[in-house]
Design a protein around this motif. Sequence first.
Motif, PDB file in Angstrom:
ATOM      1  N   PRO A 177      -9.971  10.677  -9.771  1.00  0.00           N
ATOM      2  CA  PRO A 177      -8.570  10.500  -9.370  1.00  0.00           C
ATOM      3  C   PRO A 177      -8.354   9.116  -8.767  1.00  0.00           C
ATOM      4  N   SER A 178      -7.517   8.321  -9.398  1.00  0.00           N
ATOM      5  CA  SER A 178      -7.460   6.900  -9.049  1.00  0.00           C
ATOM      6  C   SER A 178      -6.115   6.448  -8.497  1.00  0.00           C
ATOM      7  N   ALA A 179      -5.284   7.367  -8.013  1.00  0.00           N
ATOM      8  CA  ALA A 179      -3.959   6.968  -7.529  1.00  0.00           C
ATOM      9  C   ALA A 179      -4.062   5.938  -6.413  1.00  0.00           C
ATOM     10  N   TRP A 180      -4.979   6.151  -5.467  1.00  0.00           N
ATOM     11  CA  TRP A 180      -5.126   5.193  -4.367  1.00  0.00           C
ATOM     12  C   TRP A 180      -5.556   3.833  -4.910  1.00  0.00           C
ATOM     13  N   HIS A 181      -6.513   3.821  -5.801  1.00  0.00           N
ATOM     14  CA  HIS A 181      -7.002   2.565  -6.374  1.00  0.00           C
ATOM     15  C   HIS A 181      -5.902   1.868  -7.184  1.00  0.00           C
ATOM     16  N   ASP A 182      -5.043   2.665  -7.830  1.00  0.00           N
ATOM     17  CA  ASP A 182      -3.948   2.083  -8.601  1.00  0.00           C
ATOM     18  C   ASP A 182      -2.976   1.336  -7.688  1.00  0.00           C
ATOM     19  N   ILE A 183      -2.629   1.959  -6.563  1.00  0.00           N
ATOM     20  CA  ILE A 183      -1.696   1.322  -5.633  1.00  0.00           C
ATOM     21  C   ILE A 183      -2.293   0.042  -5.060  1.00  0.00           C
ATOM     22  N   VAL A 184      -3.553   0.105  -4.649  1.00  0.00           N
ATOM     23  CA  VAL A 184      -4.204  -1.070  -4.060  1.00  0.00           C
ATOM     24  C   VAL A 184      -4.305  -2.196  -5.083  1.00  0.00           C
ATOM     25  N   SER A 185      -4.668  -1.856  -6.305  1.00  0.00           N
ATOM     26  CA  SER A 185      -4.807  -2.897  -7.330  1.00  0.00           C
ATOM     27  C   SER A 185      -3.459  -3.513  -7.684  1.00  0.00           C
ATOM     28  N   LEU A 186      -2.383  -2.721  -7.647  1.00  0.00           N
ATOM     29  CA  LEU A 186      -1.049  -3.286  -7.859  1.00  0.00           C
ATOM     30  C   LEU A 186      -0.733  -4.319  -6.784  1.00  0.00           C
ATOM     31  N   LEU A 187      -1.025  -3.973  -5.532  1.00  0.00           N
ATOM     32  CA  LEU A 187      -0.748  -4.907  -4.442  1.00  0.00           C
ATOM     33  C   LEU A 187      -1.576  -6.178  -4.595  1.00  0.00           C
ATOM     34  N   ALA A 188      -2.856  -6.019  -4.926  1.00  0.00           N
ATOM     35  CA  ALA A 188      -3.713  -7.196  -5.114  1.00  0.00           C
ATOM     36  C   ALA A 188      -3.234  -8.040  -6.288  1.00  0.00           C
ATOM     37  N   GLY A 189      -2.844  -7.381  -7.369  1.00  0.00           N
ATOM     38  CA  GLY A 189      -2.394  -8.120  -8.548  1.00  0.00           C
ATOM     39  C   GLY A 189      -1.086  -8.845  -8.331  1.00  0.00           C
ATOM     40  N   VAL A 190      -0.151  -8.228  -7.598  1.00  0.00           N
ATOM     41  CA  VAL A 190       1.164  -8.828  -7.381  1.00  0.00           C
ATOM     42  C   VAL A 190       1.096  -9.976  -6.387  1.00  0.00           C
ATOM     43  N   THR A 191       0.331  -9.798  -5.313  1.00  0.00           N
ATOM     44  CA  THR A 191       0.322 -10.789  -4.228  1.00  0.00           C
ATOM     45  C   THR A 191      -0.825 -11.779  -4.316  1.00  0.00           C
ATOM     46  N   GLY A 192      -1.844 -11.467  -5.119  1.00  0.00           N
ATOM     47  CA  GLY A 192      -3.028 -12.316  -5.146  1.00  0.00           C
ATOM     48  C   GLY A 192      -3.935 -12.110  -3.951  1.00  0.00           C
ATOM     49  N   ALA A 193      -3.695 -11.050  -3.187  1.00  0.00           N
ATOM     50  CA  ALA A 193      -4.523 -10.757  -2.013  1.00  0.00           C
ATOM     51  C   ALA A 193      -5.932 -10.388  -2.451  1.00  0.00           C
ATOM     52  N   SER A 194      -6.895 -10.672  -1.584  1.00  0.00           N
ATOM     53  CA  SER A 194      -8.260 -10.236  -1.854  1.00  0.00           C
ATOM     54  C   SER A 194      -8.316  -8.719  -1.802  1.00  0.00           C
ATOM     55  N   VAL A 195      -9.364  -8.157  -2.348  1.00  0.00           N
ATOM     56  CA  VAL A 195      -9.496  -6.700  -2.364  1.00  0.00           C
ATOM     57  C   VAL A 195      -9.485  -6.125  -0.945  1.00  0.00           C
ATOM     58  N   PRO A 196     -10.254  -6.662   0.011  1.00  0.00           N
ATOM     59  CA  PRO A 196     -10.205  -6.091   1.366  1.00  0.00           C
ATOM     60  C   PRO A 196      -8.815  -6.152   1.998  1.00  0.00           C
ATOM     61  N   VAL A 197      -8.100  -7.247   1.818  1.00  0.00           N
ATOM     62  CA  VAL A 197      -6.754  -7.359   2.387  1.00  0.00           C
ATOM     63  C   VAL A 197      -5.827  -6.325   1.760  1.00  0.00           C
TER      64      VAL A 197
END
Length: 671
Positions: A177-197
């Motif tokens: 189940p990857s819903a959490w990972h999907d949300i985090v990756s969207l944020l990283a992809g949109v903002t260019g933030a590092s994975v930890p951020v």
Amino acid sequence: MPLNEKALEDFLSWSSTIPHVLAGLAILFVPGLLVLWASRVRGVAMVAVSAPVTVSIAAVAALVAPVLGLRWSLVPVAIVTVVVAVVALGVTRLALKNEAVNEPRRINWLAGAGHTVAILTAAFLIGRRLLAVFGTPESFSQTFDNVFHLNAVRYILDTGSGSSFTVSSMTGGTFYPSAWHDIVSLLAGVTGASVPVAVNVTNLIVGSVVWPLGCIFLAHTLLGNRVVVSVAAGVLSAAFGAFPLLLLDFGVLYPNFLGNALLPVALGLALQALGLGYQLPQSRTVVWLLFLAALPGLTLAHPSSMMALLALLLSPLLYLWFRTALRLWVRSPKRWLALAGMVAVLAAGLGALVVAWKAVRPVEAAATWQPFESTGRAIGEVITSSGIGRSVSWVVMILAVAGVVSLILRQKQLWLVGMYLVMASLFVVVASAEFGPVRTFFTGVWYNDPPRLASLLPLVTLPLAAVAAVRCWDKWIVPMVVGRPVITTIRPESRRAALRGFALVIVGAVVTGLLGFGTQQANVREAQSAATPGYRLTEDAPLVSPDELALIQRLPAEVPAGATMVGNPWNGSALAYAFSGRKLLQLHLLGEVPSDATKIFDGLNEANSDPTVCPVIRRLQIGYVLDFGHQEIRGWDHGYRGLDDLVTDGVAKLVDSEGQARLFKLTACGQ
């Protein structure tokens, strides 16, 4: 640097994440807000329900995107959002024509300000503790499961697929189940933030915004849409060490954390759809639509959260069954036939629940957690909200017990007490029952893991405490201040009414402060203190030390993008993938690796003398070795002796080092 100065510096470092926080709020709320707007839902409910609906949209979009040939991004999310919003608009318009529907009331700005203050208070109380735990935006949890979670986010960014059927291929699995990972990756992809951020910002929003909003929505379902209800539920949402802090410490269990944060809204919608509690000003059809819209996100956040919802609904459903059976028995001319039909419905429902209960769970080999305390102590921890060895939460305990007594004496919403008993019983079983098939049947859904069930207890304790807090306000405090029952409106022409209203606001602020102070004591402070060390970068950190992180941060300049490194994942080297984007042979501690990879782990240093090693190196295209030594998480030792003495044995040359952390480039086998 003094401790206070360090804390201030860490806090100020979060100012740089304000754009990321705003982007995260938009990602988590805007798609759902559009659907709720189309459904003609307004007010607190529109905001509270929007995040669970958004998670469903994102999780479904991640499944659909590969089928449509789209990379994971906001594009498939936007497509699914439009489809769901159009369906919601059509269903709502149809319902307006065919059902008696109350139109949304005019905006009460004064009440809206009160609800807003309640939400902001809850966000502050929870958010300040989460920021203290995380430390800096770049901090990361140095725990077992986090290797998978951080690398899975990087894997989604690299592969362009967030589907729950493809994320697990990173470790050789078939579904995760990857819903959490999907949300985090969207944020990283949109903002260019590092994975930890991206991880920390997402968890900050989920814990301090999504969770308290859900608690307020659930309380509104039970007690009505009033400011006092929002204030009580908002403050109480920050009163538990068991959630949200526990799951950000233990594990870490980020998917479970998201699922639990979505549960209050799903439960509130289910109760409204069943006709229990206070209703949204929408038709039952629209409420059912919203409930169904929240289920995919709940399930794909973590299936155990969906099973928790089923367990919680057992009591309300049994209540409705008994009420319906009694009504049929009294009114039906064929009472025995009606009763037989109701018994058949009950048997079918319980049978379906048992089938689902046994099917939706991890394999038994993974549910190995043992009981850790006596039954009496477990019962005491439930009553005192002190689960998993925390201090007694006195204010919460007094309010929850008072809430139970109030409901029983008034014979109202007894199914709410039943929900509390169901979840309490599951915790007592997992915490104290003898390990075996009976315990596994009841709690194997949660891996027989006491912390997972402890984190669910606030969901049933908070409504009971809110019942007592609101009743205390209505029956004691308001009459004491204004001399009559609750004031719902203040007429501008009445100066006396205005003064009474002003006095009530002042007293309410004082009571809110006292409730906040009383609930922010040892229980939550201990949870914060327990979680904080896991996010600190120290020389003896379980996974990655400062030297190792410094070396990882230089990898993009030293290792070509297409190269494959090998390392011992148990010593933290696997996290190099999440932090640098440079891939390792094994990306998770329990990840599946090629069948002959053990030849590398056990004998890479014999490449010049063992003719079977070089063919494996070439086939796996291994070019570098990331050596963090043999200090593994939890003090384990999984070997990997083939990665030792590479320079001495003439197999590799040193490229870079930081302290004891070293990067080698293979020179054997014609590399």
